[in-house]
Design a protein around this motif. Structure first.
Motif, PDB file in Angstrom:
ATOM      1  N   LYS A  19     -43.405  30.632  24.740  1.00 52.11           N
ATOM      2  CA  LYS A  19     -43.580  32.126  24.089  1.00 52.11           C
ATOM      3  C   LYS A  19     -44.206  33.095  25.291  1.00 52.11           C
ATOM      4  CE  LYS A  19     -45.430  29.761  20.046  1.00 52.11           C
ATOM      5  NZ  LYS A  19     -46.839  29.478  19.211  1.00 52.11           N
ATOM      6  N   ALA A  20     -44.831  32.822  26.344  1.00 52.41           N
ATOM      7  CA  ALA A  20     -45.285  33.815  27.518  1.00 52.41           C
ATOM      8  C   ALA A  20     -43.971  34.175  28.044  1.00 52.41           C
ATOM      9  CB  ALA A  20     -46.181  33.111  28.444  1.00 52.41           C
ATOM     10  N   LYS A  21     -42.976  33.302  28.250  1.00 61.92           N
ATOM     11  CA  LYS A  21     -41.663  33.466  28.969  1.00 61.92           C
ATOM     12  C   LYS A  21     -40.848  34.759  28.014  1.00 61.92           C
ATOM     13  CE  LYS A  21     -37.143  31.809  30.196  1.00 61.92           C
ATOM     14  NZ  LYS A  21     -36.401  30.757  30.147  1.00 61.92           N
ATOM     15  N   LYS A  22     -41.016  34.450  26.721  1.00 66.32           N
ATOM     16  CA  LYS A  22     -40.217  35.400  25.667  1.00 66.32           C
ATOM     17  C   LYS A  22     -40.815  36.674  25.742  1.00 66.32           C
ATOM     18  CE  LYS A  22     -38.529  35.395  20.883  1.00 66.32           C
ATOM     19  NZ  LYS A  22     -38.659  34.671  19.713  1.00 66.32           N
ATOM     20  N   ALA A  23     -42.189  36.853  25.880  1.00 63.65           N
ATOM     21  CA  ALA A  23     -43.001  37.901  25.710  1.00 63.65           C
ATOM     22  C   ALA A  23     -42.559  38.841  27.195  1.00 63.65           C
ATOM     23  CB  ALA A  23     -44.591  37.690  25.699  1.00 63.65           C
ATOM     24  N   GLY A  24     -42.292  38.213  28.236  1.00 72.70           N
ATOM     25  CA  GLY A  24     -41.993  39.013  29.312  1.00 72.70           C
ATOM     26  C   GLY A  24     -42.851  39.164  30.220  1.00 72.70           C
ATOM     27  N   VAL A  25     -43.931  38.066  30.356  1.00 73.24           N
ATOM     28  CA  VAL A  25     -45.166  38.367  31.321  1.00 73.24           C
ATOM     29  C   VAL A  25     -44.547  38.253  32.698  1.00 73.24           C
ATOM     30  CG1 VAL A  25     -46.611  37.380  29.382  1.00 73.24           C
ATOM     31  CG2 VAL A  25     -45.711  35.982  31.290  1.00 73.24           C
ATOM     32  N   ASP A  26     -45.394  38.821  33.403  1.00 70.56           N
ATOM     33  CA  ASP A  26     -45.168  38.733  35.013  1.00 70.56           C
ATOM     34  C   ASP A  26     -45.524  37.472  35.697  1.00 70.56           C
ATOM     35  OD1 ASP A  26     -44.519  41.742  35.325  1.00 70.56           O
ATOM     36  OD2 ASP A  26     -46.296  41.769  34.373  1.00 70.56           O
ATOM     37  N   GLY A  27     -46.562  36.569  35.241  1.00 72.14           N
ATOM     38  CA  GLY A  27     -46.881  35.519  35.777  1.00 72.14           C
ATOM     39  C   GLY A  27     -47.608  34.572  34.719  1.00 72.14           C
ATOM     40  N   ILE A  28     -47.496  33.287  34.961  1.00 73.74           N
ATOM     41  CA  ILE A  28     -47.997  32.109  33.965  1.00 73.74           C
ATOM     42  C   ILE A  28     -49.103  31.200  34.815  1.00 73.74           C
ATOM     43  CG2 ILE A  28     -47.594  30.276  32.762  1.00 73.74           C
ATOM     44  CD1 ILE A  28     -44.843  31.483  31.748  1.00 73.74           C
ATOM     45  N   ILE A  29     -50.129  31.374  34.338  1.00 73.68           N
ATOM     46  CA  ILE A  29     -51.070  30.257  34.828  1.00 73.68           C
ATOM     47  C   ILE A  29     -50.895  29.003  34.122  1.00 73.68           C
ATOM     48  CG2 ILE A  29     -53.724  29.706  35.309  1.00 73.68           C
ATOM     49  CD1 ILE A  29     -54.357  32.674  35.534  1.00 73.68           C
ATOM     50  N   VAL A  30     -50.638  27.962  34.562  1.00 74.46           N
ATOM     51  CA  VAL A  30     -50.664  26.589  33.957  1.00 74.46           C
ATOM     52  C   VAL A  30     -51.693  25.954  34.187  1.00 74.46           C
ATOM     53  CG1 VAL A  30     -49.150  24.479  33.770  1.00 74.46           C
ATOM     54  CG2 VAL A  30     -48.156  26.596  34.487  1.00 74.46           C
ATOM     55  N   GLN A  31     -52.563  25.834  33.271  1.00 70.68           N
ATOM     56  CA  GLN A  31     -53.874  25.081  33.332  1.00 70.68           C
ATOM     57  C   GLN A  31     -53.698  23.651  32.702  1.00 70.68           C
ATOM     58  OE1 GLN A  31     -56.884  25.636  30.012  1.00 70.68           O
ATOM     59  NE2 GLN A  31     -58.317  26.112  31.579  1.00 70.68           N
ATOM     60  N   GLY A  32     -54.233  22.805  33.822  1.00 71.24           N
ATOM     61  CA  GLY A  32     -54.053  21.658  33.306  1.00 71.24           C
ATOM     62  C   GLY A  32     -55.457  20.987  32.617  1.00 71.24           C
ATOM     63  N   ARG A  33     -55.573  19.875  32.109  1.00 71.25           N
ATOM     64  CA  ARG A  33     -56.677  19.296  31.503  1.00 71.25           C
ATOM     65  C   ARG A  33     -57.906  18.995  32.403  1.00 71.25           C
ATOM     66  NH1 ARG A  33     -58.723  14.468  28.719  1.00 71.25           N
ATOM     67  NH2 ARG A  33     -59.215  14.688  26.600  1.00 71.25           N
ATOM     68  N   GLU A  34     -57.429  18.985  33.843  1.00 66.77           N
ATOM     69  CA  GLU A  34     -58.323  18.623  34.777  1.00 66.77           C
ATOM     70  C   GLU A  34     -59.404  19.886  34.929  1.00 66.77           C
ATOM     71  OE1 GLU A  34     -54.546  16.822  36.348  1.00 66.77           O
ATOM     72  OE2 GLU A  34     -55.313  18.940  35.266  1.00 66.77           O
ATOM     73  N   ALA A  35     -59.087  21.126  34.306  1.00 65.13           N
ATOM     74  CA  ALA A  35     -59.873  22.266  34.548  1.00 65.13           C
ATOM     75  C   ALA A  35     -61.247  22.326  33.958  1.00 65.13           C
ATOM     76  CB  ALA A  35     -59.165  23.622  34.158  1.00 65.13           C
ATOM     77  N   GLY A  36     -62.006  23.127  34.606  1.00 64.65           N
ATOM     78  CA  GLY A  36     -63.520  23.294  34.111  1.00 64.65           C
ATOM     79  C   GLY A  36     -63.571  24.375  32.872  1.00 64.65           C
ATOM     80  N   GLY A  37     -64.578  24.429  32.344  1.00 64.56           N
ATOM     81  CA  GLY A  37     -64.850  25.562  30.978  1.00 64.56           C
ATOM     82  C   GLY A  37     -63.960  25.081  30.038  1.00 64.56           C
ATOM     83  N   HIS A  38     -63.307  26.064  29.227  1.00 68.59           N
ATOM     84  CA  HIS A  38     -62.702  25.993  28.151  1.00 68.59           C
ATOM     85  C   HIS A  38     -61.138  25.701  28.247  1.00 68.59           C
ATOM     86  CE1 HIS A  38     -66.194  27.692  26.434  1.00 68.59           C
ATOM     87  NE2 HIS A  38     -66.048  26.980  25.386  1.00 68.59           N
TER      88      HIS A  38
END
Length: 330
Positions: free
Chosen positions: A125-144
């Motif tokens: 969906k982000a690609k289709k929207a034409g964003v400049d960058g995508i942060i790929v967040q893995g389950r290892e991340a902190g916070g939400h």
């Protein structure tokens, strides 16, 4: 390589927007001065005048570009207008869809869009929207944490998805040092996004108690115990503090709405009471029972041994990654 710059910045290192106001002007300016991407966290409520002042305060501390983040799950229309009017370098969005028309609106204002995702479907969906960058967040991340997949499995799929679109791919989740940086580059990422490592810096607005626990503790857990009433359906990763050990099996029907107040804080200039099981981490203004408050952290926390200046963190990441690649791969 990531240290050669992405999205118009010197380096491919992103300081995650740390909530609720931990990544304030001082941290963002320090990261920006070092050549990396510093990101302010906008309030989770409409506060356009305050946000404009926050941006101006940051600009008074640095002439380098920086970004502002909004959480799409909370009211943000007026805040978004300010971000575009102020023409910051970058808008980071998270926890929801950001359609093509809004991306185009940002581009018309000269603002690049960075969308954080937690699944392959969100990346499409982000690609289709034409964003400049995508942060790929893995389950290892902190916070939400919005996704369920590990970074190593998800990241290469997103890299393959956008390889011919000119979209920068940034890895997030458990990365705290140069080794994690190089590993992400090996999987095809253009850069890395770090939250916990920048949380544990001198310029972050986290409470000293919180920072000290990041140094002392090395275990985290993925849970949904904190902030259920305010933000339902939003799992998160936290430090395994003694208090969390007592409430990790909290019945689903219990949340912070009916709990006693255990502290208070000033968040984005607004006084707030903190009930037990709230999803609010302690910032520098927080008072009360800090031992019983949530402390978000990613799985890489065990590698953090000291509180450093944010600029030094950037320098260590860049120089360390260059050294590892030159010594091990060239």
């Amino acid at each position: 390589m990531g240290w050669r710059g992405i999205l118009g910045f010197d380096y491919g290192i992103v300081q995650a927007p740390l909530g609720p106001d931990i990544s304030g002007p001082e941290l963002v300016a320090a990261v920006a001065k070092a050549g990396a991407i510093g990101i302010l966290r906008a309030p989770d409520w409409e506060s356009p005048d305050y946000l404009r002042e926050l941006i101006k305060r940051t600009r008074s501390l640095t002439d380098k570009p920086f970004g502002v983040a909004i959480v799409l799950a909370f009211p943000h229309d007026e805040n978004l207008k300010v971000i575009l009017e102020e023409k910051v370098a970058l808008l980071q969005v998270y926890w929801g869809e950001f359609p093509r028309e809004l991306v185009e609106q940002a581009h018309q204002a000269g603002v690049k869009v960075l969308h954080q995702i937690g699944s392959f479907e969100e990346a499409e969906k982000a690609k289709k929207a034409g964003v400049d960058g995508i942060i790929v967040q893995g389950r290892e991340a902190g916070g939400h944490v919005i996704g369920q997949e590990g970074l190593m499995a998800l990241l290469p799929r997103v890299v393959d998805l956008v390889y011919d679109n000119g979209i920068s791919v940034i890895a997030a989740g458990g990365i705290v040092d140069a080794r994690g940086y190089v590993a992400a580059l090996a999987l095809g990422a253009h850069g890395v996004c770090l939250g916990t490592r920048f949380l544990a810096t001198k310029e972050s607005f986290a409470h000293p108690f919180y920072k000290q626990k990041l140094i002392e503790m090395d275990r985290t857990e993925y849970t949904d115990v904190f902030g259920r009433a305010r933000w339902p359906g939003a799992p998160h990763r936290v430090l395994q503090t003694p208090f969390f050990g007592q409430c990790r099996n909290l019945p689903e029907e219990i949340n912070e709405a009916s709990q006693p107040i255990i502290g208070s804080s000033v968040i984005h200039g607004v006084p707030k009471e903190i009930p037990r099981y709230a999803g609010t981490v302690p910032n520098a203004t927080t008072t009360g029972d800090l031992e019983s408050m949530v402390l978000y952290a990613g799985q890489g926390v065990g590698l953090i041994k000291e509180i450093l200046p944010a600029g030094q963190v950037v320098e260590m990441l860049v120089e360390g990654a260059q050294r590892i690649i030159c010594e091990s791969f060239l």
